[in-house]
Scaffold this motif. Structure first.
Motif, PDB file in Angstrom:
ATOM      1  N   UNK A   1       8.908  -5.513  -1.982  1.00 60.90           N
ATOM      2  CA  UNK A   1       8.062  -4.315  -2.016  1.00 60.90           C
ATOM      3  C   UNK A   1       7.193  -4.300  -0.768  1.00 60.90           C
ATOM      4  N   UNK A   2       6.989  -3.129  -0.216  1.00 57.03           N
ATOM      5  CA  UNK A   2       6.173  -2.973   0.989  1.00 57.03           C
ATOM      6  C   UNK A   2       5.147  -1.858   0.786  1.00 57.03           C
ATOM      7  N   UNK A   3       4.157  -2.092  -0.085  1.00 52.75           N
ATOM      8  CA  UNK A   3       3.161  -1.047  -0.362  1.00 52.75           C
ATOM      9  C   UNK A   3       2.306  -0.725   0.849  1.00 52.75           C
ATOM     10  N   UNK A   4       1.726   0.463   0.817  1.00 51.37           N
ATOM     11  CA  UNK A   4       0.971   0.968   1.970  1.00 51.37           C
ATOM     12  C   UNK A   4      -0.325   0.193   2.186  1.00 51.37           C
ATOM     13  N   UNK A   5      -0.682   0.080   3.450  1.00 54.26           N
ATOM     14  CA  UNK A   5      -1.891  -0.611   3.880  1.00 54.26           C
ATOM     15  C   UNK A   5      -2.512   0.197   5.015  1.00 54.26           C
ATOM     16  N   UNK A   6      -3.830   0.321   4.992  1.00 58.71           N
ATOM     17  CA  UNK A   6      -4.549   1.045   6.044  1.00 58.71           C
ATOM     18  C   UNK A   6      -5.611   0.139   6.653  1.00 58.71           C
TER      19      UNK A   6
END
Length: 309
Positions: free
Chosen positions: A43-48
């Motif tokens: 899984x590659x969930x969003x990061x800011x």
């Protein structure tokens, strides 16, 4: 949880409320058995990131309950976590005993009429049918306040569908922070989070529960869709799912999402005035949609930039 319906708001619910829904009513509802092991899925969930010359703040959207087997705490997320000197969650995770001490007085209605009698007459049969699907008699939650009955219903359905509170992102981040000696603080307290629900007028609590009954059969399908979008790192698709029917519970949307996002953006703005690197992890529902934390940061002339990894 789940649209601006129960599904939308579960994305903003306290992780403690979700994780303790089963244990807190242990005398009424048995905890479903743990799901069988599954193969690891990347899984590659969003990061800011928000940064200036001497301050870096990472924003990571979590899912409070996940199915075992998702590999997400690696690559860019782990790199940002490792670079951070402090970790900020929605709330610092207390022990189950500490949380239940605060939670239990807020969930049981000692003097009111049975919950079933509080529901609109035309909703009672559907409510009883939902409880039957979960394996409970129609009076199982009669001593609970409506808001907690709604949370409990959702929690049991999630667990029966293979989701595990112990696999939630907050648990992993909190454990990793403590193992690394990083301080963990919260944007809110547990009392605040539970208070958002417990202080709702009864009519709004009942509306929340009844909407959960209406949406029950589609609940897991929508949660699966939300988690799939989170797994792919697609906040636009996640926001689209979560913003369906956004007008159905406007008061809860304002209290549980929009207002909190404003306060959290204010917190980030203040924290940017001090040097350091911070890893903030909050429910993914707060980082998607028209009132997201990123949108609110724009009012402070701050830009949250997506981290590509």
């Amino acid at each position: 949880m789940m649209l601006i319906t129960r599904k939308r708001l579960l994305g903003a619910m306290s992780p403690i409320a979700l994780m303790l829904a089963g244990p807190a009513i242990a005398q009424t509802a048995a905890t479903p058995p743990a799901a069988a092991p599954v193969a690891t899925v990347d899984a590659d969930p969003a990061l800011w990131v928000v940064k200036d010359d001497d301050t870096t703040i990472y924003l990571f959207g979590t899912v409070h309950v996940l199915k075992p087997g998702l590999s997400w705490f690696d690559e860019g997320v782990k790199k940002a976590f490792d670079a951070s000197k402090e970790v900020v969650l929605e709330i610092p995770l207390p022990s189950d005993a500490e949380a239940q001490k605060i939670l239990l007085p807020l969930v049981v209605d000692p003097d009111g009429p049975p919950l079933t009698e509080k529901l609109h007459p035309e909703k009672r049969a559907a409510y009883a049918a939902v409880l039957a699907k979960l394996g409970f008699p129609p009076t199982a939650f009669d001593k609970l306040y409506p808001w907690f009955a709604a949370v409990t219903m959702s929690n049991i359905l999630l667990q029966k569908s293979g989701y595990d509170p112990n696999s939630g992102a907050e648990r992993a981040i909190d454990a990793a922070a403590k193992a690394a000696g990083k301080p963990v603080t919260g944007l809110e307290t547990l009392e605040q989070q539970l208070g958002y629900f417990a202080t709702l007028p009864e009519a709004d609590q009942i509306a929340f529960l009844e909407l959960g009954v209406d949406d029950f059969d589609d609940g897991i399908k929508t949660i699966d869709e939300m988690v799939a979008n989170w797994t792919k790192g697609d906040p636009e698709a996640l926001g689209a799912v979560m913003n369906r029917d956004i007008d159905r519970l406007p008061k809860l949307y304002k209290i549980l999402l929009a207002d909190r996002n404003v306060r959290w953006a204010n917190w980030i703005d203040e924290r940017m005035k001090k040097p350091g690197t911070v890893f903030i992890a909050v429910g993914a529902g707060h980082l998607a949609g028209k009132d997201s934390v990123q949108v609110q940061l724009g009012t402070h002339h701050l830009t949250a930039t997506r981290v590509n990894y």
